[in-house]
Design a protein around this motif. Sequence first.
Motif, PDB file in Angstrom:
ATOM      1  N   LEU A 137       0.840  -1.208   0.000  1.00 51.45           N
ATOM      2  CA  LEU A 137       0.000   0.000   0.000  1.00 51.45           C
ATOM      3  C   LEU A 137       0.879   1.263   0.000  1.00 51.45           C
ATOM      4  CD1 LEU A 137      -2.864   1.452   0.612  1.00 51.45           C
ATOM      5  CD2 LEU A 137      -2.142   1.322   2.974  1.00 51.45           C
ATOM      6  N   TYR A 138       1.858   1.299   0.904  1.00 51.00           N
ATOM      7  CA  TYR A 138       2.739   2.477   0.992  1.00 51.00           C
ATOM      8  C   TYR A 138       3.490   2.688  -0.320  1.00 51.00           C
ATOM      9  CZ  TYR A 138       1.965   2.130   6.055  1.00 51.00           C
ATOM     10  OH  TYR A 138       1.403   2.058   7.308  1.00 51.00           O
ATOM     11  N   ARG A 139       3.941   1.579  -0.891  1.00 49.14           N
ATOM     12  CA  ARG A 139       4.684   1.662  -2.147  1.00 49.14           C
ATOM     13  C   ARG A 139       3.791   2.228  -3.261  1.00 49.14           C
ATOM     14  NH1 ARG A 139       7.464  -3.752  -3.168  1.00 49.14           N
ATOM     15  NH2 ARG A 139       8.362  -3.231  -1.168  1.00 49.14           N
ATOM     16  N   GLN A 140       2.536   1.781  -3.260  1.00 57.01           N
ATOM     17  CA  GLN A 140       1.599   2.255  -4.282  1.00 57.01           C
ATOM     18  C   GLN A 140       1.329   3.742  -4.119  1.00 57.01           C
ATOM     19  OE1 GLN A 140       0.521   0.097  -6.813  1.00 57.01           O
ATOM     20  NE2 GLN A 140       0.126   2.121  -7.656  1.00 57.01           N
ATOM     21  N   ILE A 141       1.155   4.174  -2.867  1.00 55.08           N
ATOM     22  CA  ILE A 141       0.926   5.612  -2.617  1.00 55.08           C
ATOM     23  C   ILE A 141       2.150   6.402  -3.092  1.00 55.08           C
ATOM     24  CG2 ILE A 141       0.600   7.383  -0.831  1.00 55.08           C
ATOM     25  CD1 ILE A 141      -0.985   5.271   0.768  1.00 55.08           C
ATOM     26  N   TYR A 142       3.331   5.853  -2.828  1.00 56.28           N
ATOM     27  CA  TYR A 142       4.558   6.540  -3.242  1.00 56.28           C
ATOM     28  C   TYR A 142       4.630   6.663  -4.774  1.00 56.28           C
ATOM     29  CZ  TYR A 142       9.429   7.530  -4.117  1.00 56.28           C
ATOM     30  OH  TYR A 142      10.587   8.110  -4.581  1.00 56.28           O
TER      31      TYR A 142
END
Lengths: 259, 222
Positions: free
Chosen positions: A47-52
């Motif tokens: 999720l964090y990677r996708q937001i980034y």
Amino acid sequence: MIQIINIQHIGKNILNSLETQKDSYRMFHNAMKNITVLKNPSIRSVLYRQIYFTGIEALNKIVLLGTLIGIIIITQVKNIVGSNAVLTGKILVWTMLREVGPLFAAIIIIARSCTAIAAELGSMKVNREMDSLRVMGINPFFYLIIPRIAGITIAVFILTFYFQVSAIIGGLVLSSLLVDIPFFQHVASIFSVLSFFEIGISFLKSAIFGLVISTVSCYHGFGVQASITEIPQATIKAVMQSLFIVFIFNGIITLISFL
Amino acid sequence: MITLEDVATEEFGSIWIEIKEGSLCKIITQSEHEKQSFLDTILAFKKPAKGRVLLFDVDIYAANEKALNEVFHRIGMVWKDGGLISNLKVWENIVLPVWYHKGKLPDDAEQKVADLFQEMGIDKSRLLKIMGILPGLLPAYEKKLICMVRSMLMEPDLMIYDAIFEGINIEMAERLTKLTTQFHTKKPGRTSVYISSDEKSLHHLHTNLAFIQQGEGFIIWS
């Protein structure tokens, strides 16, 4: 006689399209039902990677485009209404918050991330990486789809906000330079027309656009079977369908909001 | 542990195989395609036309998603091409199943990984170099080694090695034979299955149990 319009063909296409929408909705429903899997730290990292990738990496482009759009709108408005600060502010808020902001942010994300996600998921499917995940006891839907849907939706939210802020600020700075009205008077005029309703509409649109873009791109990427030639087809379908649905929802929400 | 009861697929007419808990066995197919088909059948990717496939006494084609995930949780699969996730770096690939299933990494995870790679003959400088890169840049045999470490870290009850001795030199093959046979005995009841379409690549592996494809089925060979 040459049959120019093949009714049967059109009907079949419509039915196929409805079937796709139904399957996409089923995927979305399944994702929402299992959204709690985001508690798992390994899934949360996706999720964090996708937001980034979707949100943070596109930030500078969004800000630049927002500023340019704000400048264009203000230039046009100034030519029509002259030095009317209240009307200028009103038009800027209406176009930016209600229409152009969420729509432009969505279009940029469709161009940038929709293709990336559909291609990435498609190639993972072709290379049997999803099978590999499954044999590790990792549900590919939980690990790959749910964090992407959540991540893109959050990213659309963030980018829409930045797009609107940069467009309004860019527009105001330019209008202060072009028109004989002080910057802070412009700001005051903006705040006088800004209401929770406008902000609510903007939030609603970005949330719906985010969910549509993410679900459609994941659906088409996940739907690739075994052939590498399916990947470009999946990305094209993801982009076209996302654009189409986003515009439909934009029209519906705008219509309802003016009722 | 693994039971195939009269399993028929496009490639096979009737497979009867029983691999008991704690066994170390090899399965040799006539071609790469048939090997892949066999693996797909026992890993629940390709439903057979008839028969039952049981893993840990669970009929994998009748089991629900949750039961199937529990079965897979106990399996360590070493894929021929590594089966690594292309958008995760090597270290992330190695720890992914442990992180997913346990929620956090064990304190000794780094040490365990370093020890396993050392036993495989990968030196520390190479190890440090590959940990932070994406697996797409690595040679095929290194991908396979990474996949093996990933599987071993999970301490599975069943290890399946897909063509692990193919495409490597004799020295590496010896190291891997030693490592995998030692790993087999480390946990009581652990089962190890080596599968290949190249009989020669499994020739050096000493075991009393082997299944060789003959026609549309398998015969036990010892």
